[in-house]
Every structure is written in structure tokens, then in C-alpha cells.
Design a protein around this motif. Structure first.
Motif, short mmCIF file in Angstrom:
data_model
loop_
_atom_site.label_atom_id
_atom_site.label_comp_id
_atom_site.label_asym_id
_atom_site.label_seq_id
_atom_site.Cartn_x
_atom_site.Cartn_y
_atom_site.Cartn_z
N ALA A 134 63.51 73.30 -34.24
CA ALA A 134 63.22 72.79 -32.89
C ALA A 134 61.76 72.38 -32.71
N HIS A 135 60.91 72.55 -33.73
CA HIS A 135 59.48 72.27 -33.55
C HIS A 135 58.92 71.36 -34.65
N GLU A 136 59.68 70.31 -34.94
CA GLU A 136 59.23 69.39 -35.99
C GLU A 136 58.17 68.44 -35.49
N HIS A 137 57.96 68.44 -34.16
CA HIS A 137 56.89 67.61 -33.58
C HIS A 137 56.00 68.43 -32.67
N CYS A 138 54.73 68.04 -32.59
CA CYS A 138 53.75 68.75 -31.77
C CYS A 138 54.07 68.53 -30.29
N PRO A 139 54.15 69.61 -29.50
CA PRO A 139 54.50 69.45 -28.08
C PRO A 139 53.38 68.77 -27.29
N ARG A 140 52.16 68.72 -27.82
CA ARG A 140 51.07 68.10 -27.07
C ARG A 140 50.92 66.62 -27.39
N CYS A 141 50.91 66.27 -28.71
CA CYS A 141 50.64 64.86 -29.04
C CYS A 141 51.83 64.16 -29.68
N GLY A 142 52.88 64.90 -30.01
CA GLY A 142 54.08 64.25 -30.54
C GLY A 142 54.05 63.97 -32.03
N ALA A 143 52.93 64.25 -32.70
CA ALA A 143 52.85 63.99 -34.15
C ALA A 143 53.75 64.97 -34.90
N PRO A 144 54.16 64.60 -36.12
CA PRO A 144 54.96 65.55 -36.91
C PRO A 144 54.15 66.83 -37.19
N THR A 145 54.85 67.93 -37.34
CA THR A 145 54.22 69.18 -37.75
C THR A 145 54.70 69.54 -39.14
N GLN A 146 53.92 70.37 -39.84
CA GLN A 146 54.38 70.85 -41.14
C GLN A 146 54.22 72.36 -41.23
N VAL A 147 54.98 72.95 -42.16
CA VAL A 147 55.02 74.41 -42.28
C VAL A 147 53.68 74.96 -42.73
N GLY A 148 53.21 76.02 -42.08
CA GLY A 148 52.01 76.74 -42.51
C GLY A 148 52.32 78.23 -42.64
N GLN A 149 51.38 78.98 -43.18
CA GLN A 149 51.48 80.45 -43.23
C GLN A 149 52.84 80.91 -43.78
N ALA A 150 53.28 80.25 -44.84
CA ALA A 150 54.52 80.63 -45.53
C ALA A 150 55.73 80.68 -44.59
N GLY A 151 55.65 79.86 -43.53
CA GLY A 151 56.80 79.77 -42.61
C GLY A 151 56.54 80.40 -41.26
N TRP A 152 55.32 80.92 -41.05
CA TRP A 152 55.05 81.63 -39.79
C TRP A 152 54.24 80.82 -38.79
#
Ligand SMILES: [Zn+2]
Length: 310
Positions: A134-152
Motif C-alpha cells: 500500500a506504500h509504493e508511492h510517497c504520500p507527500r510528493c507521489g514519487a516511487p518509494t523503495q525498500v529500506g532497513q531490510a523491509g522496515w
């Protein structure tokens, strides 16, 4: 004095090992390690294989799993890393890889025989996987997001901003009056005869005890006492559909006239122990399932196990 409830899905056996999440390339390292075990997740279901006639989560080696999903670090158990592989929930899913066994997909309600380790892993994996979906895009700017912190976390690819998995608290309460009767409600959307405790989400800026008082008043018109001991914490249960934390209470009613909202709740009734047992035996009323915190709260009030379930 009530002792805390021993609730289904509330145990945690494995170590989440949060200190390892920032290790560089932790996921690659664990995927290459043959002791690592992986739980595959698709939507709200996990990969299972049959053991002694019952479906159990399939914890399989990482090596030959398909690679079009999101890898997540669940933690460690007995020296081995445990990962989840969240697979895209598209079309008609094929059977999961179950390490040579016949695999299938199953949801929490279809897994009645989980031990504490399995419960903890399934709930963590399903909750975390759904947050990523449900969070593949940034809620503020709409850009794609990627996994960090081993999934956290997920990280905005434009701003570098980190997003954290969320948990939504909900209160669920056994409302009991001074005659020791319990208030159970039938939701408008439910099949006939299904009754449970009242429940609802905590609102922004609201404490848990006040959420209990507000929900009971809104849904049934019943007043809950304003003294601290009128709303007593009983236990909690993560319910990852998609991100709830059910926080359970016993609440003391100071009024008993019932006036349902007729939107969410179409009927609410007071039961004595005798009238509840009689209604269950006549199959006029059915109880929530044995895995639910609602049933645990009702049976705690009743003082023993009750027959039947939804
Ligand atoms: Zn952004």
C-alpha cells in the motif's frame, strides 16, 4: 484483580532482531545462507504445506524461490534468519513453493493449529507485506518509494524521506453492568444470529479509555463509568487486516438503556450467563471464533468455554 488474558496471536517466540535491520546487504546475505527460512506471502495469505493433516506455514530455503517479490527481514530463531517474500497478488496464483511438499495459500482463519512461533511469524509477515503493497508511492510528493532497513522502512526516491510501517489501534470491550450482564451487539452487515463485543478505531488525539467510552455510547447509547477502574485493560492482539492492533478492555456500564445507531449496529442485547448459554444452545446466537480477542473477552466474563462459533 483480573490476571492478563492469554490471547491467540499475542505470543512472540522469535527474535525480531531489530538491531540487524541496518546491516548493509542483510537481505542478500540471508538469501545466500542455506539455514535461512522464508515465509511466502500473497495478499493476506501465506504459503502452507500439510503436516499431520493440518495446514502449517511452509518455511522453506531461499535458494530456488521466484524473485519477483519484496524480501523482508522478519527476524531470527535458533540462530537462523527468517525472511518473508511478499509476492505480487495478481490474477490466479499458482501454488507456492513448499520445499517439495504440496503447497497451498491460506489465511489466518484457515490455520487453526499454529504454535506460538508460527503465529508470530504469520502475523508479522502479513502485516508488513500489506504495508509495503500500500506504500509504493510517497504520500507527500507521489514519487516511487523503495525498500529500506531490510523491509522496515520505505524511502522516497526523490526526497530521501523515510516512511515507517503503521499500526492502527482499535479498542474492543466487554461491557458489563452492575448486575454482571454482558452487552453483545449484532452488526447490520453480519449474518443473522452473529453477536460480538463492541469495537472501534481510536480517533486522532484520543486515549484508549475514552475511545472505549465514545464507541459504546455511539453504537448503543450505554454509558461507561468515568472512574479509572471503570475501563480496565485486558490484553491485545495484532490483527493485520490490514494493520489493526486490537486493544481489549473490560468496561463497566453505568446505564443500561440500549439505543443502537442502526447504521453500524442493528441490535444490542444484555445477556446473563444463563441467557447467553441458552441462546447459544438454541443456535439463536453465534459467538466469534476461537482465535479472536472478542471470544476471549466474552469467555473471561462467562468464566469458562462457550459452545459454537461463527
Ligand atoms: Zn517524496
Amino acid at each position: 484483580m483480573l490476571s492478563p488474558l492469554d490471547l491467540p496471536f499475542a505470543r512472540s517466540v522469535h527474535d525480531r532482531a531489530a538491531h540487524r535491520r541496518a546491516e548493509p546487504a542483510l537481505l542478500d546475505l540471508l538469501r545466500a545462507d542455506e539455514t535461512t527460512r522464508v515465509l511466502q506471502v500473497r495478499g493476506t495469505r501465506v504459503a502452507v504445506a500439510e503436516a499431520d493433516g493440518l495446514p502449517r506455514p511452509a518455511l522453506v530455503p531461499a535458494g530456488h524461490l521466484r524473485d519477483d517479490g519484496t524480501w523482508l527481514f522478519l527476524g531470527e530463531h535458533e540462530g537462523a534468519g527468517i525472511l518473508a517474500l511478499a509476492l505480487p497478488d495478481d490474477g490466479t496464483p499458482g501454488a507456492p513453493d513448499a520445499g517439495g511438499e504440496a503447497g497451498a495459500w491460506a489465511g489466518l482463519r484457515e490455520l487453526p493449529a499454529l504454535d506460538g512461533l508460527e503465529q508470530g511469524l504469520v502475523v508479522e509477515a502479513v502485516a508488513l507485506a500489506q504495508w509495503h503493497t500500500a506504500h509504493e508511492h510517497c504520500p507527500r510528493c507521489g514519487a516511487p518509494t523503495q525498500v529500506g532497513q531490510a523491509g522496515w522502512t520505505r524511502v522516497c526516491t526523490t526526497e530521501g524521506r523515510e516512511l515507517y510501517p503503521r499500526t492502527d489501534p482499535a479498542v474492543i470491550m466487554a461491557v458489563v453492568d452492575d448486575a454482571d450482564r454482558i452487552l453483545l451487539a449484532h452488526a447490520a452487515a453480519w449474518p443473522r444470529g452473529r453477536y460480538s463485543t463492541l469495537a472501534g478505531f481510536v480517533e486522532p488525539g484520543e486515549g484508549l479509555e475514552n475511545a472505549v467510552r465514545r464507541e459504546v455510547a455511539e453504537e448503543t447509547g450505554v454509558g461507561i463509568g468515568t472512574e479509572p477502574h471503570d475501563v480496565v485493560y485486558r490484553g491485545s492482539q495484532a490483527w493485520p487486516f490490514p494493520a489493526s492492533l486490537m486493544v481489549g478492555f473490560r468496561a463497566r456500564a453505568v446505564s443500561t438503556d440500549v439505543r443502537v445507531d442502526d447504521l453500524e449496529i442493528s441490535e444490542a442485547r444484555w445477556f446473563t450467563r444463563d441467557s447467553l448459554l441458552a441462546a447459544l444452545e438454541a443456535e439463536e446466537v453465534r459467538m466469534p471464533g476461537p482465535q479472536s480477542i472478542a471470544r476471549a473477552l466474552i469467555e473471561e466474563w462467562y468464566g469458562g468455554e462457550l459452545p459454537g462459533a461463527w
